[in-house]
Design an enzyme around this catalytic site. Structure first.
Site, PDB file in Angstrom:
ATOM      1  N   ARG A  73      -3.000  21.247 -14.957  1.00 19.05           N
ATOM      2  CA  ARG A  73      -1.942  20.276 -15.228  1.00 19.05           C
ATOM      3  C   ARG A  73      -2.135  19.608 -16.591  1.00 19.05           C
ATOM      4  O   ARG A  73      -1.165  19.182 -17.225  1.00 19.05           O
ATOM      5  CB  ARG A  73      -1.882  19.215 -14.114  1.00 19.05           C
ATOM      6  CG  ARG A  73      -0.773  18.207 -14.358  1.00 19.05           C
ATOM      7  CD  ARG A  73      -0.433  17.323 -13.189  1.00 19.05           C
ATOM      8  NE  ARG A  73       0.633  16.399 -13.566  1.00 19.05           N
ATOM      9  CZ  ARG A  73       1.299  15.632 -12.743  1.00 19.05           C
ATOM     10  NH1 ARG A  73       1.017  15.671 -11.450  1.00 19.05           N
ATOM     11  NH2 ARG A  73       2.254  14.834 -13.174  1.00 19.05           N
ATOM     12  N   LYS A 133       7.429  22.671 -14.637  1.00 19.18           N
ATOM     13  CA  LYS A 133       6.595  21.525 -14.258  1.00 19.18           C
ATOM     14  C   LYS A 133       6.262  21.576 -12.775  1.00 19.18           C
ATOM     15  O   LYS A 133       5.124  21.304 -12.373  1.00 19.18           O
ATOM     16  CB  LYS A 133       7.274  20.204 -14.622  1.00 19.18           C
ATOM     17  CG  LYS A 133       6.388  19.024 -14.238  1.00 19.18           C
ATOM     18  CD  LYS A 133       6.479  17.833 -15.134  1.00 19.18           C
ATOM     19  CE  LYS A 133       5.373  16.832 -14.762  1.00 19.18           C
ATOM     20  NZ  LYS A 133       5.466  15.579 -15.493  1.00 19.18           N
ATOM     21  N   HIS A 155      -0.583   9.928 -28.158  1.00 19.12           N
ATOM     22  CA  HIS A 155      -0.903   8.609 -27.612  1.00 19.12           C
ATOM     23  C   HIS A 155      -1.603   7.749 -28.658  1.00 19.12           C
ATOM     24  O   HIS A 155      -1.411   6.532 -28.714  1.00 19.12           O
ATOM     25  CB  HIS A 155      -1.793   8.745 -26.371  1.00 19.12           C
ATOM     26  CG  HIS A 155      -1.041   9.203 -25.152  1.00 19.12           C
ATOM     27  ND1 HIS A 155      -1.656   9.567 -23.976  1.00 19.12           N
ATOM     28  CD2 HIS A 155       0.285   9.359 -24.920  1.00 19.12           C
ATOM     29  CE1 HIS A 155      -0.740   9.929 -23.082  1.00 19.12           C
ATOM     30  NE2 HIS A 155       0.437   9.810 -23.631  1.00 19.12           N
ATOM     31  N   LYS A 194       3.205  11.206 -11.616  1.00 24.66           N
ATOM     32  CA  LYS A 194       2.332  10.352 -12.428  1.00 24.66           C
ATOM     33  C   LYS A 194       3.050   9.030 -12.659  1.00 24.66           C
ATOM     34  O   LYS A 194       4.185   9.017 -13.139  1.00 24.66           O
ATOM     35  CB  LYS A 194       2.047  10.993 -13.785  1.00 24.66           C
ATOM     36  CG  LYS A 194       0.894  11.976 -13.773  1.00 24.66           C
ATOM     37  CD  LYS A 194       0.504  12.340 -15.185  1.00 24.66           C
ATOM     38  CE  LYS A 194      -0.594  13.360 -15.196  1.00 24.66           C
ATOM     39  NZ  LYS A 194      -0.905  13.811 -16.577  1.00 24.66           N
ATOM     40  N   ARG A 208       0.811  -1.237   0.000  1.00 24.77           N
ATOM     41  CA  ARG A 208       0.000   0.000   0.000  1.00 24.77           C
ATOM     42  C   ARG A 208       0.840   1.281   0.000  1.00 24.77           C
ATOM     43  O   ARG A 208       0.359   2.343   0.372  1.00 24.77           O
ATOM     44  CB  ARG A 208      -0.980   0.034   1.174  1.00 24.77           C
ATOM     45  CG  ARG A 208      -1.929  -1.148   1.205  1.00 24.77           C
ATOM     46  CD  ARG A 208      -3.117  -0.889   2.096  1.00 24.77           C
ATOM     47  NE  ARG A 208      -3.976  -2.048   2.136  1.00 24.77           N
ATOM     48  CZ  ARG A 208      -3.907  -3.006   3.044  1.00 24.77           C
ATOM     49  NH1 ARG A 208      -3.025  -2.921   4.022  1.00 24.77           N
ATOM     50  NH2 ARG A 208      -4.726  -4.033   2.996  1.00 24.77           N
ATOM     51  N   ASN A 214      -0.131  18.057 -21.293  1.00 25.59           N
ATOM     52  CA  ASN A 214      -0.414  17.016 -22.285  1.00 25.59           C
ATOM     53  C   ASN A 214      -0.497  17.565 -23.706  1.00 25.59           C
ATOM     54  O   ASN A 214      -1.064  16.904 -24.585  1.00 25.59           O
ATOM     55  CB  ASN A 214      -1.730  16.306 -21.949  1.00 25.59           C
ATOM     56  CG  ASN A 214      -1.593  15.471 -20.706  1.00 25.59           C
ATOM     57  OD1 ASN A 214      -0.576  14.816 -20.520  1.00 25.59           O
ATOM     58  ND2 ASN A 214      -2.589  15.499 -19.852  1.00 25.59           N
ATOM     59  N   HIS A 246       7.939   7.781 -27.495  1.00 23.79           N
ATOM     60  CA  HIS A 246       6.924   8.668 -26.925  1.00 23.79           C
ATOM     61  C   HIS A 246       7.154  10.121 -27.358  1.00 23.79           C
ATOM     62  O   HIS A 246       6.244  10.802 -27.819  1.00 23.79           O
ATOM     63  CB  HIS A 246       6.936   8.536 -25.401  1.00 23.79           C
ATOM     64  CG  HIS A 246       6.013   9.476 -24.704  1.00 23.79           C
ATOM     65  ND1 HIS A 246       4.641   9.331 -24.729  1.00 23.79           N
ATOM     66  CD2 HIS A 246       6.256  10.603 -23.976  1.00 23.79           C
ATOM     67  CE1 HIS A 246       4.085  10.327 -24.043  1.00 23.79           C
ATOM     68  NE2 HIS A 246       5.045  11.105 -23.579  1.00 23.79           N
ATOM     69  N   GLU A 282       9.698  17.123 -25.356  1.00 29.16           N
ATOM     70  CA  GLU A 282       9.048  17.571 -24.110  1.00 29.16           C
ATOM     71  C   GLU A 282       9.632  18.920 -23.662  1.00 29.16           C
ATOM     72  O   GLU A 282       8.928  19.741 -23.084  1.00 29.16           O
ATOM     73  CB  GLU A 282       9.195  16.524 -22.999  1.00 29.16           C
ATOM     74  CG  GLU A 282       8.654  15.129 -23.337  1.00 29.16           C
ATOM     75  CD  GLU A 282       7.145  14.962 -23.159  1.00 29.16           C
ATOM     76  OE1 GLU A 282       6.426  15.960 -22.948  1.00 29.16           O
ATOM     77  OE2 GLU A 282       6.682  13.801 -23.244  1.00 29.16           O
ATOM     78  N   GLU A 341      -4.348  16.807 -11.488  1.00 25.05           N
ATOM     79  CA  GLU A 341      -4.849  17.175 -12.816  1.00 25.05           C
ATOM     80  C   GLU A 341      -6.369  17.375 -12.841  1.00 25.05           C
ATOM     81  O   GLU A 341      -7.083  16.764 -13.627  1.00 25.05           O
ATOM     82  CB  GLU A 341      -4.429  16.128 -13.863  1.00 25.05           C
ATOM     83  CG  GLU A 341      -4.543  16.670 -15.280  1.00 25.05           C
ATOM     84  CD  GLU A 341      -3.916  15.758 -16.349  1.00 25.05           C
ATOM     85  OE1 GLU A 341      -2.715  15.472 -16.244  1.00 25.05           O
ATOM     86  OE2 GLU A 341      -4.630  15.363 -17.254  1.00 25.05           O
ATOM     87  N   HIS A 348      -0.241  15.251 -26.663  1.00 28.64           N
ATOM     88  CA  HIS A 348      -0.317  13.881 -26.172  1.00 28.64           C
ATOM     89  C   HIS A 348      -1.582  13.152 -26.615  1.00 28.64           C
ATOM     90  O   HIS A 348      -1.587  11.927 -26.717  1.00 28.64           O
ATOM     91  CB  HIS A 348      -0.219  13.851 -24.642  1.00 28.64           C
ATOM     92  CG  HIS A 348       1.173  14.100 -24.120  1.00 28.64           C
ATOM     93  ND1 HIS A 348       1.878  15.245 -24.410  1.00 28.64           N
ATOM     94  CD2 HIS A 348       1.996  13.354 -23.332  1.00 28.64           C
ATOM     95  CE1 HIS A 348       3.073  15.193 -23.823  1.00 28.64           C
ATOM     96  NE2 HIS A 348       3.157  14.054 -23.160  1.00 28.64           N
TER      97      HIS A 348
END
Ligand code: NAD
Ligand code: GLY
Length: 364
Positions: A242, A228, A253, A144, A122, A246, A266, A186, A238, A249
């Site tokens: 935030r 960032k 993606h 993330k 956990r 992206n 990526h 990026e 987000e 993206h």
């Protein structure tokens, strides 16, 4: 070179990003973040022969016992199976709740290790040692973590912050050129989102940056991390701004999933995705031809693809409908009001079609 420190001021879990040389030798610093003298370093078959021994020796000098977990290399291994390998190894060695997981590698290792740290018993402590440009400017910062699913990228994961990020510039010396360029995508993203001054600086310095001028690189990495850190501290989970991170993206993606993970890097998919987002923004009347050619020129100088693959509009739309930003069935895009000013918005189908028509390779 002096070590730069950027603070990520998240209320419940603030931490530092260190950017500089020879940081893999910072034994005392790393050890001071470990609640017990025990750690598990997660890395891959490419990075292990380069940097694992050095990090292990540094930790051993502080009396820290290290387990090593070496995964296969590649985006296509960012899966449940790899996550299970980490769990098997931790359980096999009876790693405890105070055992720290250390991610040594690029974004794939960082994302998977972070997710493993979030769920093992956990939640156990976690440190990022990013060794790609992309990971140093983006993925190691902000918490993330994720694995991919065949139906969507980074679809299974958690927000889970590291206790420390060590961005050692020396590790970039072994990074292949294609991976370096992927990281530059990026870097350029930050300029386009909300830092027009940085965008101009990048345009002025792109040639020297591509030659890996260390002083300029350190400045660029620090600026990206500052940007960032500011965005993440204001919106960790987000719920709003935030999402601007992206940019490119949603299209990107779709490119990665549509071509099969690993076919395009990526950062390459993000580059072509940012061009598609720029075409869509032009379609909405926000950007002009000159803006568009500035974006394309900078990405081209960074040796990145600026023409997206021809997956077909239906395939793009199906894949983009799986995006994490989809809200009540509507796809949210990151668009550009102007260069250096992104916003979250929707696109009429006609603008998506026009962007894909303008920005994709001609079908054979
Ligand atoms: P990567 O982790 O696959 O690393 C790229 C390649 O470089 C790999 O082959 C790796 O083994 C190798 N490598 C790493 N360091 C090296 C070094 N110093 N010298 C030589 N080779 C080295 O890819 P990446 O571009 O670092 O990361 C991409 C991943 O990051 C994607 O999965 C993406 O989804 C994720 N990402 C996450 C976030 C986030 O906020 N968590 C942000 C951006 C991207
Ligand atoms: N890379 C996007 C984010 O961290 O939010």
């Amino acid at each position: 070179m002096t070590t730069h420190v950027v603070r990520v001021d998240i209320d419940h879990a603030p931490y530092d990003i260190l950017i500089g040389n020879n940081l893999l030798s910072l034994g005392e610093k790393i050890a001071s973040h470990l609640p017990q003298p025990r750690a598990a370093i997660v890395t891959n078959t490419t990075v292990a022969p380069l940097y694992l021994a050095k990090l292990k020796a540094t930790l051993a000098s502080q009396g820290v016992a290290c387990q090593e977990i070496i995964l296969p290399d590649g985006e296509k291994y960012k899966t449940w199976d790899s996550l299970n390998l980490i769990m098997d190894a931790l359980l096999g060695e009876r790693a405890e709740r105070k055992t720290t997981l250390i991610a040594l590698g690029g974004g794939v290792i960082g994302d998977m290790t972070g997710f493993a740290a979030a769920i093992y018993q956990r939640g156990v402590p976690f440190i990022q040692v990013p060794t790609t440009l992309l990971a140093q400017v983006d993925s190691s910062v902000g918490g993330k973590t994720a694995i991919n699913h065949p139906l969507g990228k980074n679809m299974i994961g958690a927000f889970y912050q590291p206790r420390l990020v060590l961005a050692d510039l020396d590790t970039l010396k072994t990074l292949p050129d294609r991976e370096f360029s992927a990281g530059m995508a990026e870097v350029i993203k930050y300029g386009l989102i909300d830092d027009p001054e940085f965008l101009v600086w990048l345009e002025q310095n792109i040639d020297a940056l591509m030659l890996r001028d260390e002083s300029l690189l350190a400045q660029a990495i620090e600026r990206c991390c500052q940007n960032k850190a500011r965005i993440v501290a204001a919106d960790e989970k987000e719920t709003g701004q935030r999402a601007l991170l992206n940019l490119g993206h949603t299209f990107g993606h779709a490119i990665e999933a549509g071509l099969g993970y690993g076919a395009w890097l990526h950062g390459e998919a993000v580059a072509a995705g940012m061009v598609l987002a720029a075409y869509a923004s032009k379609e909405l009347g926000h950007l002009n031809d000159q803006d568009l050619s500035r974006v394309i020129q900078l990405l081209t100088k960074a040796k990145l693809p600026v023409v997206a693959p021809q997956l077909g509009p239906d395939c793009y739309k199906t894949l983009m409908a799986q995006d994490k930003k989809v809200d009540a069935g509507r796809i949210k895009f990151i668009l550009l009001r102007q260069l250096g000013q992104a916003y979250i918005g929707e696109l009429p189908e006609s603008a998506i079609d026009a962007a894909l028509l303008a920005g994709c390779a001609v079908a054979k």
